[in-house]
Design an enzyme around this catalytic site. Structure first.
Site, PDB file in Angstrom:
ATOM      1  N   ARG A   1       2.658  -8.361  13.766  1.00 55.02           N
ATOM      2  CA  ARG A   1       1.943  -7.328  13.015  1.00 55.02           C
ATOM      3  C   ARG A   1       0.879  -7.938  12.111  1.00 55.02           C
ATOM      4  NH1 ARG A   1       6.545  -4.496  10.078  1.00 55.02           N
ATOM      5  NH2 ARG A   1       4.990  -3.144   9.144  1.00 55.02           N
TER       6      ARG A   1
ATOM      7  N   LYS B   1       0.814  -1.214   0.000  1.00 57.31           N
ATOM      8  CA  LYS B   1       0.000   0.000   0.000  1.00 57.31           C
ATOM      9  C   LYS B   1       0.848   1.265   0.000  1.00 57.31           C
ATOM     10  CE  LYS B   1      -1.769  -0.161   4.448  1.00 57.31           C
ATOM     11  NZ  LYS B   1      -0.865  -1.167   4.950  1.00 57.31           N
TER      12      LYS B   1
ATOM     13  N   ARG C   1      -7.013   1.940  11.192  1.00 58.89           N
ATOM     14  CA  ARG C   1      -6.624   0.538  11.373  1.00 58.89           C
ATOM     15  C   ARG C   1      -7.619  -0.187  12.282  1.00 58.89           C
ATOM     16  NH1 ARG C   1      -1.041   0.581   9.593  1.00 58.89           N
ATOM     17  NH2 ARG C   1       0.218  -0.860  10.759  1.00 58.89           N
TER      18      ARG C   1
ATOM     19  N   ARG D   1      13.866  -2.043   8.720  1.00 59.42           N
ATOM     20  CA  ARG D   1      13.125  -1.433   9.825  1.00 59.42           C
ATOM     21  C   ARG D   1      13.101  -2.349  11.027  1.00 59.42           C
ATOM     22  NH1 ARG D   1       7.533   0.466   7.416  1.00 59.42           N
ATOM     23  NH2 ARG D   1       6.866  -0.905   9.082  1.00 59.42           N
TER      24      ARG D   1
ATOM     25  N   ARG E   1      12.525  -6.132   2.429  1.00 53.50           N
ATOM     26  CA  ARG E   1      12.222  -4.690   2.447  1.00 53.50           C
ATOM     27  C   ARG E   1      13.361  -3.888   3.108  1.00 53.50           C
ATOM     28  NH1 ARG E   1       6.515  -2.199   4.300  1.00 53.50           N
ATOM     29  NH2 ARG E   1       6.978  -3.119   6.326  1.00 53.50           N
TER      30      ARG E   1
HETATM   31  P1  AMP Z   1       3.221   0.512   9.309  1.00 52.95           P
HETATM   32  O1  AMP Z   1       4.441   1.185   8.790  1.00 52.95           O
HETATM   33  O2  AMP Z   1       1.947   1.048   8.712  1.00 52.95           O
HETATM   34  O3  AMP Z   1       3.278  -0.991   9.230  1.00 52.95           O
HETATM   35  O4  AMP Z   1       3.133   0.876  10.877  1.00 52.95           O
HETATM   36  C1  AMP Z   1       4.182   0.567  11.768  1.00 52.95           C
HETATM   37  C2  AMP Z   1       3.668   0.556  13.201  1.00 52.95           C
HETATM   38  O5  AMP Z   1       3.091   1.846  13.523  1.00 52.95           O
HETATM   39  C3  AMP Z   1       2.537  -0.431  13.473  1.00 52.95           C
HETATM   40  O6  AMP Z   1       3.033  -1.710  13.760  1.00 52.95           O
HETATM   41  C4  AMP Z   1       1.860   0.217  14.680  1.00 52.95           C
HETATM   42  O7  AMP Z   1       2.621   0.023  15.860  1.00 52.95           O
HETATM   43  C5  AMP Z   1       1.928   1.689  14.343  1.00 52.95           C
HETATM   44  N1  AMP Z   1       0.750   2.176  13.573  1.00 52.95           N
HETATM   45  C6  AMP Z   1       0.714   2.594  12.267  1.00 52.95           C
HETATM   46  N2  AMP Z   1      -0.523   2.993  11.909  1.00 52.95           N
HETATM   47  C7  AMP Z   1      -1.294   2.818  13.002  1.00 52.95           C
HETATM   48  C8  AMP Z   1      -2.684   3.037  13.268  1.00 52.95           C
HETATM   49  N3  AMP Z   1      -3.535   3.502  12.342  1.00 52.95           N
HETATM   50  N4  AMP Z   1      -3.137   2.755  14.531  1.00 52.95           N
HETATM   51  C9  AMP Z   1      -2.321   2.288  15.482  1.00 52.95           C
HETATM   52  N5  AMP Z   1      -1.011   2.056  15.292  1.00 52.95           N
HETATM   53  C10 AMP Z   1      -0.492   2.310  14.077  1.00 52.95           C
END
Ligand code: AMP
Length: 217
Positions: free
Chosen positions: A170, A13, A87, A159, A126
């Site tokens: 996750r 995404k 989310r 990361r 990644r």
């Molecule tokens: P991502 O890069 O989108 O996979 O996000 C990395 C981390 O950020 C996730 O594992 C969560 O800990 C936090 N995170 C990102 N977006 C959200 C959201 N909408 N609500 C809660 N935590 C989030």
């Protein structure tokens, strides 16, 4: 255009959001990037979110809403693509209320669906640039010079939350919260599913076609 993308971590995404933003001149609102920037800034919110992120847990809804609300209001009339937010149902409902009050409702929700075995491979390769946050993949989107960012030549990193155990957590967290969120948006209309198991350019083509059809009839 105001768009939200749903999809598991690793569904591409983020990459597709960047391409949509380039094609339609929209602002990319990646919640993960916003939270990482907040963390690096050392702000009070940044300190609060650190442990949640490091353990692959969702940041609490109220904290998440206050961070995103401020950024969305700042956008004014600019079109945007939400990537990684909302989310949870609580976030989706709060976002709906907020956009309704601003008279700027979401116009399209794209749900990215990916075969789970394809997902695992995507994580392992990644890499990101710690300076400009560009995202690469050793197989499907490699930098011109291996290990270095094309934009600023910074050494690329994996990361912290792309570690195997954190990735598992996750994906599990996503699966637990995804079904109700998808159902919530599906019943609202303006909802389309994208098969995101293919290569990046193929998925981009499908996404842009769906968007042209949606916005231009
Ligand atoms: P991502 O890069 O989108 O996979 O996000 C990395 C981390 O950020 C996730 O594992 C969560 O800990 C936090 N995170 C990102 N977006 C959200 C959201 N909408 N609500 C809660 N935590 C989030």
């Amino acid at each position: 255009m105001r768009i939200a993308l749903l999809g598991p971590p690793g569904s591409g995404k983020g990459t597709q959001a960047a391409r949509i933003c380039e094609a339609f001149k929209l602002v990319h609102m990646s919640s993960g990037d916003i939270l990482r920037a907040e963390k690096i800034s050392g702000s009070v919110n940044g300190r609060k979110i650190r442990d949640f992120m490091a353990n692959g847990m969702l940041v609490p809804d109220d904290l998440m809403m206050s961070i995103m609300r401020e950024r969305i209001i700042k956008l004014g009339d600019c079109g945007f693509v939400l990537d990684g937010f909302p989310r949870t149902i609580v976030q989706a409902e709060a976002l709906n209320r907020m956009l309704f009050e601003l008279q700027r409702p979401l116009m399209l929700v794209l749900n990215f669906v990916v075969d789970p075995t394809v997902l695992q491979r995507r994580f392992e390769g990644r890499r990101i640039c710690p300076a400009c946050l560009s995202v690469y993949h050793v197989d499907s989107n490699p930098p011109q010079t291996p290990g270095l960012c094309d934009n600023d030549q910074e050494p690329l990193i994996t990361r912290e939350d792309d570690r195997h155990d954190v990735v598992q957590k996750r994906i599990q967290t996503y699966q637990e919260t995804m079904a109700p969120l998808v159902a919530f948006y599906a019943q609202m209309g303006n909802f389309k599913t994208v098969d995101a198991s293919g290569a990046i350019p193929e998925v981009t083509k499908v996404v842009l076609e769906k968007m042209h059809r949606h916005f231009e009839g």
